[in-house]
Write a protein that holds these residues in place. Sequence first.
Motif, mmCIF file in Angstrom:
data_model
loop_
_atom_site.group_PDB
_atom_site.id
_atom_site.type_symbol
_atom_site.label_atom_id
_atom_site.label_comp_id
_atom_site.label_asym_id
_atom_site.label_seq_id
_atom_site.Cartn_x
_atom_site.Cartn_y
_atom_site.Cartn_z
ATOM 1 N N THR A 238 0.800 -1.399 0.155
ATOM 2 C CA THR A 238 -0.013 -0.165 -0.038
ATOM 3 C C THR A 238 1.595 1.143 0.017
ATOM 4 O OG1 THR A 238 -1.726 -1.351 1.071
ATOM 5 C CG2 THR A 238 -1.741 0.954 1.130
ATOM 6 N N LEU B 160 -9.185 -0.706 -0.361
ATOM 7 C CA LEU B 160 -9.598 -1.160 0.832
ATOM 8 C C LEU B 160 -10.197 -2.482 0.484
ATOM 9 C CD1 LEU B 160 -11.378 2.720 1.619
ATOM 10 C CD2 LEU B 160 -8.695 1.473 2.582
ATOM 11 N N GLY C 3 -7.185 -3.399 8.265
ATOM 12 C CA GLY C 3 -6.405 -1.346 8.920
ATOM 13 C C GLY C 3 -5.105 -1.124 9.138
ATOM 14 N N LEU D 33 -6.183 0.920 5.224
ATOM 15 C CA LEU D 33 -6.810 2.271 6.188
ATOM 16 C C LEU D 33 -5.656 3.402 6.379
ATOM 17 C CD1 LEU D 33 -10.177 1.139 7.856
ATOM 18 C CD2 LEU D 33 -9.741 2.486 6.054
ATOM 19 N N ILE D 34 -4.465 2.866 6.834
ATOM 20 C CA ILE D 34 -3.462 3.642 7.427
ATOM 21 C C ILE D 34 -2.497 3.942 6.013
ATOM 22 C CG2 ILE D 34 -1.907 4.061 8.915
ATOM 23 C CD1 ILE D 34 -3.532 2.378 10.987
ATOM 24 N N CYS E 205 3.617 4.319 9.494
ATOM 25 C CA CYS E 205 2.454 3.592 9.775
ATOM 26 C C CYS E 205 2.854 2.359 11.446
ATOM 27 C CB CYS E 205 1.741 3.136 8.869
ATOM 28 S SG CYS E 205 1.092 3.735 7.304
ATOM 29 N N LEU F 151 -7.181 1.406 14.806
ATOM 30 C CA LEU F 151 -6.873 1.378 13.656
ATOM 31 C C LEU F 151 -7.604 2.505 12.456
ATOM 32 C CD1 LEU F 151 -5.128 -1.942 12.787
ATOM 33 C CD2 LEU F 151 -3.741 -0.178 13.000
ATOM 34 N N TRP G 37 -8.278 5.549 13.471
ATOM 35 C CA TRP G 37 -6.803 6.425 12.815
ATOM 36 C C TRP G 37 -7.022 6.819 11.193
ATOM 37 C CZ3 TRP G 37 -0.592 4.432 12.988
ATOM 38 C CH2 TRP G 37 -0.525 5.473 12.640
ATOM 39 N N GLY G 38 -7.336 5.404 10.266
ATOM 40 C CA GLY G 38 -7.518 5.445 9.161
ATOM 41 C C GLY G 38 -9.082 6.448 8.369
#
Length: 394
Positions: A70, A101, A320, A323-324, A344, A380, A383-384
């Motif tokens: 990612t 995602l 998660g 997402l971050i 991250c 997580l 935050w994301g």
Amino acid sequence: MRILTRYILLEMLTVFLITTGSLTVFIFLGLIGKAAVDNGLGVGPLMRLLPYLLPEAMQFSVPGALLLATTVVYGRVSSSNEIVAVKSLGINPMVMLWPTLLLAFVVSFGAVALNDLAVSWGHDGVKRVLVDSFEEIFYGRLRTQRSFSTDDFDVNVKYVDGTRLIGPVFNFNAGQGEASVIRADAAEISIDPATSTANFKLENAEGTVKGMNVSYPGELVQSFPLARFLGDGVNQTRSPSEYPLRGISEAKTKQQLEINWIKHEMAAATSMALLLGRFDELAQPQWKARESSLTWSRRTLHRLNVEPYRRWANGFSCLGFALIGAPMAVRRRHGEFWGSFFACFLPILLVYYPMLVGCVDQAKDGVIPPQAVWLGNVVLAAWGVWLLRRVIRF
């Protein structure tokens, strides 16, 4: 829109598969080396272990590979100003983010399956290989080194004649300084895989057992659990963490029946003691043993309740991480994917995993409900989502 979706998915799949393969090989070799060193395995047993260790290696490699993929893909996309170009066309940047995602969502289900496979089928397979190979391990080490030792057991021989140990000296440490030394003219070992025991057949044995001199002329057969030589991993009693997800419900039912039986037994014993006036029986060792058994059974039930939540939470850490990782790489905009990765990974390492382990431990003790295992994943996700909102707005 479809062109952008296909573009991102192709980039993500390419990097993710390459990264997963590389990390899996690295972790796989580490697990093989550890198994060889810890158990003294030869080439044959190691080759039989390979398929059972693969799920364990992949359950560690997949989340890290997804995070790395990612940050690599979105770091490059952002440094090339592709996100800026999409925004300038009036297109929501989520068009570039939602394919990843979605991929992470699908991968999370695969990670749950890998976790389940590793702790059930993989662990059972490793156990079978160790049990089946113990004679080979034992005799191989005695032939080459003339000794075999573990934490509380060791044996030394003059030499090995086929399957016969000539002049063996066995040393057993029962704890609290109670050591036993047995000498024999010869000995042989056989394994009973059904009971996971090692059977020692000794000829003309003599020595010292717990401070007493003993002598056994003729043939003496002694059996010991293999866990004494290979560790607790070969115990026949299955740990709650080793049940497959499909078998946990049945195990919980059996465990609850066992708890009810212990409680009824304690109630009956209490009633009888009160009826007969034998109050001292309630303070005797057998009563304390019942209390310990009840405490252990309740803890086992708590662990069984936690297992499904723990495995699903572990698996969905992949979502998660994505997402971050994606918005973090987009916001940095310098193409330094290693910087984005560690920006991250370090918070994940310092916050998420300690939170997960702490919640699991507390839930196993029944202090908090098993659903609390998801707390780290919620952090997580929060935050994301916060990072995503910043990417979309700016």
